[in-house]
Design a protein around this motif. Structure first.
Motif, PDB file in Angstrom:
ATOM      1  N   ILE A 111      50.138  49.337  43.489  1.00  0.00           N
ATOM      2  CA  ILE A 111      50.488  48.285  44.444  1.00  0.00           C
ATOM      3  C   ILE A 111      51.138  48.968  45.635  1.00  0.00           C
ATOM      4  O   ILE A 111      52.162  49.639  45.501  1.00  0.00           O
ATOM      5  CB  ILE A 111      51.452  47.260  43.848  1.00  0.00           C
ATOM      6  N   VAL A 112      50.509  48.804  46.794  1.00  0.00           N
ATOM      7  CA  VAL A 112      51.046  49.362  48.030  1.00  0.00           C
ATOM      8  C   VAL A 112      51.323  48.197  48.965  1.00  0.00           C
ATOM      9  O   VAL A 112      50.427  47.430  49.295  1.00  0.00           O
ATOM     10  CB  VAL A 112      50.057  50.348  48.691  1.00  0.00           C
ATOM     11  N   VAL A 113      52.575  48.064  49.345  1.00  0.00           N
ATOM     12  CA  VAL A 113      52.982  47.000  50.255  1.00  0.00           C
ATOM     13  C   VAL A 113      52.972  47.574  51.659  1.00  0.00           C
ATOM     14  O   VAL A 113      53.602  48.596  51.929  1.00  0.00           O
ATOM     15  CB  VAL A 113      54.389  46.469  49.890  1.00  0.00           C
ATOM     16  N   ASN A 114      52.234  46.909  52.531  1.00  0.00           N
ATOM     17  CA  ASN A 114      52.143  47.344  53.916  1.00  0.00           C
ATOM     18  C   ASN A 114      52.088  46.087  54.784  1.00  0.00           C
ATOM     19  O   ASN A 114      51.054  45.420  54.861  1.00  0.00           O
ATOM     20  CB  ASN A 114      50.905  48.216  54.134  1.00  0.00           C
ATOM     21  N   ALA A 115      53.202  45.766  55.417  1.00  0.00           N
ATOM     22  CA  ALA A 115      53.299  44.537  56.212  1.00  0.00           C
ATOM     23  C   ALA A 115      52.310  44.512  57.371  1.00  0.00           C
ATOM     24  O   ALA A 115      51.900  43.442  57.815  1.00  0.00           O
ATOM     25  CB  ALA A 115      54.717  44.367  56.738  1.00  0.00           C
ATOM     26  N   SER A 116      51.895  45.689  57.852  1.00  0.00           N
ATOM     27  CA  SER A 116      50.968  45.719  58.984  1.00  0.00           C
ATOM     28  C   SER A 116      49.529  45.424  58.564  1.00  0.00           C
ATOM     29  O   SER A 116      48.673  45.224  59.409  1.00  0.00           O
ATOM     30  CB  SER A 116      51.029  47.089  59.679  1.00  0.00           C
ATOM     31  N   GLU A 117      49.264  45.380  57.269  1.00  0.00           N
ATOM     32  CA  GLU A 117      47.922  45.077  56.776  1.00  0.00           C
ATOM     33  C   GLU A 117      48.000  43.980  55.721  1.00  0.00           C
ATOM     34  O   GLU A 117      47.944  44.262  54.526  1.00  0.00           O
ATOM     35  CB  GLU A 117      47.274  46.335  56.193  1.00  0.00           C
TER      36      GLU A 117
END
Length: 185
Positions: A111-117
């Motif tokens: 799980i990778v959290v990336n607010a820009s995507e």
């Protein structure tokens, strides 16, 4: 006149062997390529400002799938192929390809959290939250069925389901603080 479909063990074995080698080689290659792509996508997401959350169960998943494939190579080498089960497996692969294509660079094994995507809630994710997990579980049962190894498929599908159950609980626990509003003082 002899029936051309009939053959002895000596004449059928080479054809059966090469068919099985091709099927298992493609399944093994697929797993290796998926691992490389998922790892690359995780690194890209982190490089773009994302961060990994939750436990790293990837080594356990790799071990489980390696044991599954090694066992298939050993057990299925001389067995006949069930073409209906093979076509069912190919159908699963098409569904999996669709999921991977929809996710693009967001497809990872972590799980990778990336607010820009932001993640888009598109199909098939509006039907199943984790469709790839469902498909992999089905694959772990259906590929052994191609060779009539129902018990091998049942064992590894059950082990995979237990691992995914544990993984989803851990992932949900890790994501929960990111999806709930902060508590007010």
């Amino acid at each position: 006149m002899a029936d051309p479909v009939q053959c002895s063990e000596e004449t059928c074995y080479p054809v059966r062997m090469w068919t099985n080698v091709i099927i298992l080689s493609l399944a093994t290659l697929q797993r290796i390529v998926e691992f490389v792509i998922a790892t690359r996508n995780t690194r890209r997401q982190v490089a773009r400002g994302g961060f990994v959350i939750g436990p790293n169960l990837q080594p356990v998943m790799i071990l489980l799938q390696a044991a599954w494939l090694i066992g298939l190579w050993y057990l299925a080498y001389r067995l006949e192929v069930s073409w209906p089960w093979l076509f069912a497996y190919i159908g699963l692969e098409a569904a999996r390809g669709w999921i991977v294509a929809l996710l693009g660079s967001q497809w990872t094994s972590r799980i990778v959290v990336n607010a820009s995507e932001p993640f888009e809630g598109s199909r098939p994710f509006s039907i199943f939250r984790e469709p790839n997990y469902v498909i992999i579980g089905l694959e772990m049962f259906i590929l052994p069925m191609v060779f009539g190894l129902w018990w091998w498929g049942a064992i590894f599908a059950a082990l995979y389901a237990a691992l995914i159950y544990w993984k989803v609980i851990a992932e949900n626990k890790a994501v929960k603080p990111l999806t709930e509003p902060p508590e007010s003082d």
